[in-house]
Enzyme design. Structure first.
Site, mmCIF file in Angstrom:
data_model
loop_
_atom_site.group_PDB
_atom_site.id
_atom_site.type_symbol
_atom_site.label_atom_id
_atom_site.label_comp_id
_atom_site.label_asym_id
_atom_site.label_seq_id
_atom_site.Cartn_x
_atom_site.Cartn_y
_atom_site.Cartn_z
ATOM 1 N N LYS A 110 -26.822 -12.017 -22.994
ATOM 2 C CA LYS A 110 -26.017 -10.450 -23.202
ATOM 3 C C LYS A 110 -27.229 -9.673 -23.225
ATOM 4 C CE LYS A 110 -21.914 -11.474 -25.498
ATOM 5 N NZ LYS A 110 -20.922 -11.055 -26.768
ATOM 6 N N LYS A 191 -13.228 -17.643 -14.128
ATOM 7 C CA LYS A 191 -12.404 -17.625 -15.050
ATOM 8 C C LYS A 191 -11.637 -16.228 -15.095
ATOM 9 C CE LYS A 191 -13.339 -18.303 -19.614
ATOM 10 N NZ LYS A 191 -13.753 -19.081 -20.639
ATOM 11 N N LYS A 194 -11.861 -10.949 -19.287
ATOM 12 C CA LYS A 194 -11.774 -9.499 -19.839
ATOM 13 C C LYS A 194 -12.583 -8.658 -19.212
ATOM 14 C CE LYS A 194 -10.623 -10.605 -24.654
ATOM 15 N NZ LYS A 194 -11.216 -10.672 -25.828
#
Ligand code: TRP
Length: 327
Positions: A110, A191, A194
């Site tokens: 991140k 996958k 979001k």
């Protein structure tokens, strides 16, 4: 009975992958001692629009309730409503080591390429440890990507216990067994997520059945024309997994049913089955989102219950570390 703690971030729009992989399982497995936490404190480690964060927190609560999480049975609450999480984070951050946090894969991912990285993003796993340890959780159901954080939680708890005396239960990660991993309809080797670039391959819980059907009809299929699963057919395999997840039927039985039929027929059946499966929850969600006062009332009950447990842990922690009680 094991104490179980689950955390979910109020970011992005909840989708069918979340539903099948987490939300619906949580609702099915709930028992007294189960704690479900909407982790809004974690959400702000990456800048968020305040109005949007507030709306998404309430929205996620409505979906969790719509899934059947019953506030009479388990504890459902918003992390920031229970101040003990932040207090315990500070104390645990004095037991966690920089070397440990430096090794966290999620932090590395991140923070990579960002110009400025907040201290909160760095200490995120300590807040997660506080979530879990405050409730003396035995089990933490998580995906693979969170296992490292649970191991860190054990290490921190063990270090604290060694230094100050037995205080925390050492939790373990439980990874949901088998069950379909739902992939993006447009990128079937990724996958359903979001953070996908577009939502063309992501079935949102809150969208209309017509939109869901359209996305499934446009799903990527593979060359060939047979409805069979296999490593060379990620698109069709994903649709079969999806159909299996929403109908509870096994993939081989579905392959048999669709033998000799066209992709178009098959997709139509998948679309119908997915919409039928989601409809009851979509209806309950519509009722709940029309009554935000009721959702907030239920969250307040959850926060009261959570606070009782967390406060007991905190009283012990304060005593062990040597804080003078306030008179
Ligand atoms: N970090 C978790 C995630 O991104 C969310 C989370 C926060 C969590 N606190 C938790 C998960 C405690 C399990 C237990 O998915």
């Amino acid at each position: 009975m094991p104490r179980v703690f689950s955390g979910i971030q109020p970011t992005g729009d909840p989708h069918l992958g979340n539903w099948i992989g987490a939300i619906s399982r949580w609702a099915a497995a709930q028992e007294p001692g189960h704690v479900f936490c909407i982790v809004d404190l974690h959400a702000i480690t990456i800048p968020k629009d305040p109005a949007e964060l507030r709306a998404k927190t309430l929205d996620l609560a409505a979906w969790l309730l719509a899934a059947g999480i019953d506030p009479e049975v388990s504890t459902l609450f918003v992390q920031s409503h229970v101040r003990e999480h932040t207090e315990l984070t500070w104390i645990l951050s004095c037991s966690a080591q920089m070397g440990e946090l430096n090794r966290m894969t999620q932090f590395k991912q991140k923070s990579a390429g960002r110009e400025s990285v907040s201290v909160g993003l760095y200490t995120y796993p300590v807040l997660q440890a506080a979530d879990i340890l405050a409730y003396q959780a035995d089990e933490v159901p998580v995906g693979e990507d969170q296992v490292q954080h649970i191991e860190l939680t054990r290490d921190i708890a063990h270090r604290f216990n060694t230094r100050f005396g037995e205080t925390f239960t050492l939790p373990k990660a439980t990874i949901p067994t088998a069950g379909a991993r739902i992939m993006d309809l447009q990128v079937p080797d990724a996958k359903m997520s979001k953070s996908a670039e577009t939502d063309a391959g992501v079935i949102l819980l809150a969208e209309t059945p017509a939109r869901t059907a359209k996305k499934i009809m446009r799903a990527i299929t593979d060359s060939g024309s047979e409805v069979v699963a296999g490593p060379d057919k990620p698109g069709v395999t994903n649709l079969l997994d999806l159909l299996s997840a929403v109908t509870g039927r096994e993939v081989p039985a579905l392959e048999e049913e669709f033998a000799g039929r066209m992709y178009g027929d098959f997709k139509k059946a998948v679309a119908e089955a997915v919409n039928d499966y989601l409809q009851p929850a979509r209806d309950r969600y519509a009722e709940l989102s029309a009554d935000p006062g009721e959702v907030q009332r239920l969250l307040a009950i959850g926060a009261d219950r959570a606070r009782e447990v967390a406060a007991t842990t905190m009283a012990a922690v304060r005593e062990r570390v040597g804080f003078l009680p306030s008179a």
